[in-house]
Design an enzyme around this catalytic site. Sequence first.
Site, PDB file in Angstrom:
ATOM      1  N   ARG A   1       4.220  -6.134   1.881  1.00 53.10           N
ATOM      2  CA  ARG A   1       3.483  -4.948   2.317  1.00 53.10           C
ATOM      3  C   ARG A   1       1.982  -5.185   2.352  1.00 53.10           C
ATOM      4  O   ARG A   1       1.252  -4.390   2.942  1.00 53.10           O
ATOM      5  CB  ARG A   1       3.781  -3.781   1.364  1.00 53.10           C
TER       6      ARG A   1
ATOM      7  N   GLU B   1       0.530  -5.512  23.514  1.00 52.33           N
ATOM      8  CA  GLU B   1       1.254  -5.895  22.302  1.00 52.33           C
ATOM      9  C   GLU B   1       1.085  -7.397  22.028  1.00 52.33           C
ATOM     10  O   GLU B   1       0.912  -7.809  20.878  1.00 52.33           O
ATOM     11  CB  GLU B   1       2.742  -5.507  22.450  1.00 52.33           C
TER      12      GLU B   1
ATOM     13  N   ASN C   1       0.217   5.515  -5.937  1.00 50.39           N
ATOM     14  CA  ASN C   1      -0.022   5.280  -4.509  1.00 50.39           C
ATOM     15  C   ASN C   1      -0.595   6.564  -3.926  1.00 50.39           C
ATOM     16  O   ASN C   1      -0.105   7.652  -4.256  1.00 50.39           O
ATOM     17  CB  ASN C   1       1.281   4.996  -3.769  1.00 50.39           C
ATOM     18  N   GLY C   2      -1.562   6.450  -3.046  1.00 50.35           N
ATOM     19  CA  GLY C   2      -2.117   7.652  -2.420  1.00 50.35           C
ATOM     20  C   GLY C   2      -3.591   7.799  -2.779  1.00 50.35           C
ATOM     21  O   GLY C   2      -4.229   6.866  -3.274  1.00 50.35           O
TER      22      GLY C   2
ATOM     23  N   CYS D   1      -0.090  -0.219  -1.147  1.00 50.63           N
ATOM     24  CA  CYS D   1       0.290  -0.129  -2.564  1.00 50.63           C
ATOM     25  C   CYS D   1       1.797   0.010  -2.732  1.00 50.63           C
ATOM     26  O   CYS D   1       2.467   0.621  -1.903  1.00 50.63           O
ATOM     27  CB  CYS D   1      -0.368   1.089  -3.198  1.00 50.63           C
TER      28      CYS D   1
ATOM     29  N   TRP E   1      -3.635  -1.991  -2.920  1.00 51.77           N
ATOM     30  CA  TRP E   1      -4.455  -2.301  -1.751  1.00 51.77           C
ATOM     31  C   TRP E   1      -5.681  -1.408  -1.892  1.00 51.77           C
ATOM     32  O   TRP E   1      -5.557  -0.181  -1.855  1.00 51.77           O
ATOM     33  CB  TRP E   1      -3.680  -1.990  -0.475  1.00 51.77           C
TER      34      TRP E   1
ATOM     35  N   GLU F   1      -3.664 -10.042  15.052  1.00 52.05           N
ATOM     36  CA  GLU F   1      -3.242  -9.764  13.676  1.00 52.05           C
ATOM     37  C   GLU F   1      -3.064 -11.013  12.844  1.00 52.05           C
ATOM     38  O   GLU F   1      -3.452 -11.041  11.690  1.00 52.05           O
ATOM     39  CB  GLU F   1      -1.878  -9.047  13.680  1.00 52.05           C
TER      40      GLU F   1
ATOM     41  N   LYS G   1       1.796  -3.507   5.523  1.00 58.13           N
ATOM     42  CA  LYS G   1       2.966  -3.248   6.359  1.00 58.13           C
ATOM     43  C   LYS G   1       3.035  -1.791   6.790  1.00 58.13           C
ATOM     44  O   LYS G   1       3.292  -1.502   7.942  1.00 58.13           O
ATOM     45  CB  LYS G   1       4.244  -3.655   5.608  1.00 58.13           C
TER      46      LYS G   1
ATOM     47  N   HIS H   1     -12.777  -5.058  37.709  1.00 61.93           N
ATOM     48  CA  HIS H   1     -13.767  -4.006  37.456  1.00 61.93           C
ATOM     49  C   HIS H   1     -14.617  -4.317  36.222  1.00 61.93           C
ATOM     50  O   HIS H   1     -15.250  -3.418  35.680  1.00 61.93           O
ATOM     51  CB  HIS H   1     -13.063  -2.658  37.280  1.00 61.93           C
TER      52      HIS H   1
END
Length: 610
Positions: free
Chosen positions: A27, A483, A102-103, A2, A76, A490, A605, A506
């Site tokens: 974001r 990475e 936001n939150g 958000c 979001w 992604e 993001k 293994h």
Amino acid sequence: MCGIVAYIGSKPALPILMNGLKRLEYRGYDSAGFSVLNSDNGKLETVKTAGKIKALENKAKEINAAGALGISHTRWATHGGPTDINAHPHLSADGKIAVVHNGVVENYAAVKKILEAEGVKFTSDTDTEVIAHWISRFYKGDLNEAVLEALQSLEGTFGLAVICQNEPDVLIGARRGSPLALGICENETFLTSDTSAVIEHTQKIVYLEDNDVVSIRRNGFTVQNIKGQPVSREMQRIEGDLEMAQKGDFPHFMLKEIFEQPEALRNCTRGRLILEEGNAKLAGLDNSLKELRSIDRIIITACGTSYYAAMVGECLIEEWAGIPVEVEYASEFRYRNPIIGTNTLVFTVSQSGETADTLAALKEAKQKGATVLSICNVVGSTIARASDGGVYLHAGAEIGIASTKAFTAQVVVLSMIALLLGRQRRLSHENGIEIANAIDSLPCLVEQTLKLSDDILAIAKSYYKSTNFLYLGRHYHYPVAMEGALKLKEISYIHAEGYPAAEIKHGPIALIDENMPVVIVAPKDALFNKVVSNARSIKSHGGKLIVVTTANCSPIDEFADHIIRIPSTNTALMPVIASVPLQLLAYHIAVLRGNDVDTPRNLTKSVMVE
Ligand code: M6R
């Protein structure tokens, strides 16, 4: 994640809000909206929609939204799906108060129950709608007072922007656990959760602290704590300019940021390497130098890509400084009741400096009495400010959701910290000089590596339809493999796993067949011959081998399907070079698959929720 952009001034608010929202698109979001106080009729005009800002712009054409006060938001979805109705702003029942948030309001169900019992009808599934009605419940002609009163009983996290049609000269902001800052210009003020939304207007920023409530008028602002007591917050100048937030000639931010790495690493190391002393000088650690001398254990905590950078840091610090290091996912660390001795130092690593899990891990470590130092890219971010010290990456704004230049810069910062700790302990002057020079030459080597982009595109063309990938590496290159796999997952949505090369016998070797491309990171180091054996066994089971190596004319040339030959440097610094072709491979594959590489599905993001 958000984003909030709000404006009070003398110019038309709507174009300013729209531009700001576009700057926050990177974001990630699934819906957007705004409320502007219409100066013609004195009413709030609210438009919101699921989908992209373009859709919001089209919808906005249908209304008259002239006015110089407004709030806007990219959402979001957390509580309630990504629909027009759930998008922000949310309005009080009389339509006079508009809120973006936001939150997460943790006690929203209990508050909603009270409001429903009082006859309030809810129109959305969000926790934010509760805030709008709750503020309205306390409103008696002073919005600032109503917000202060309402916040006393709301639990959870918030960055809030609130306006009321009865008060055309007031914009209220509030913060707890979710970033919020003011952008200051003459006779106009911006309120935002992310300063990249306002850098085109101003570099003068005031960061709010937790439990601050700000009342902004056209000619200034005042900040109070949640108890209504005045507090003062300093104005700072932020780095960065508009150009950094634009793609230039690149088709995607991600590619731009991959190619910016030489410059980012130069900025990251500038003035920090003392070549003749074979040491590093990191201003953010100056106050802790004595303390650093006496630590006997380090914990590094982070998430995602930053976690993999931390894993490389673990190898570097153990190798050069001989200090035992543990790397922990921040999301686990925060709940694990970690043991932190008196000589244990904690580092957090976070590009954004806003990741909720990393922030919570930091707070837990501080609660236990640890000194916490942080490695962040975003200057003035919450994690940076909550730490006892630390080192900024200075890698420049990273807009692409898939982190690239921040990763290599994190590894470089960790290498400078390892050098500094090493020189306090077991690294000789000569060793130090060799390492400092090697760090100094990394930008040039990354530049050379970037020239491989077209060769890597050719390899991508052979494999972009694959459904699985395996990435293998050992020691320093195990995190590089992890990475590389994360990057591919992604943005290409191909399943990929990173694994320590020797471990595949293994179990995972059972996955190998002619449909399994295997990327092996195998620079010519002490483990090279062993990795060659691992590679040979993959080949003998029919796997397709893509080898990233520094070696010339080695046995691997005879059986690898593709060789990506990268320049060589000090073994411990090779992860910086070796991760670049993996970024390019993921990028080219994702583009060939037609994916939106800068804003991949389901990702944001900075992850500011648990
Ligand atoms: O901002 P942070 O470094 O704290 O973010 C941590 C992760 O969310 C982040 O690295 C994520 O994994 C990226 N999308 C990786 O490309």
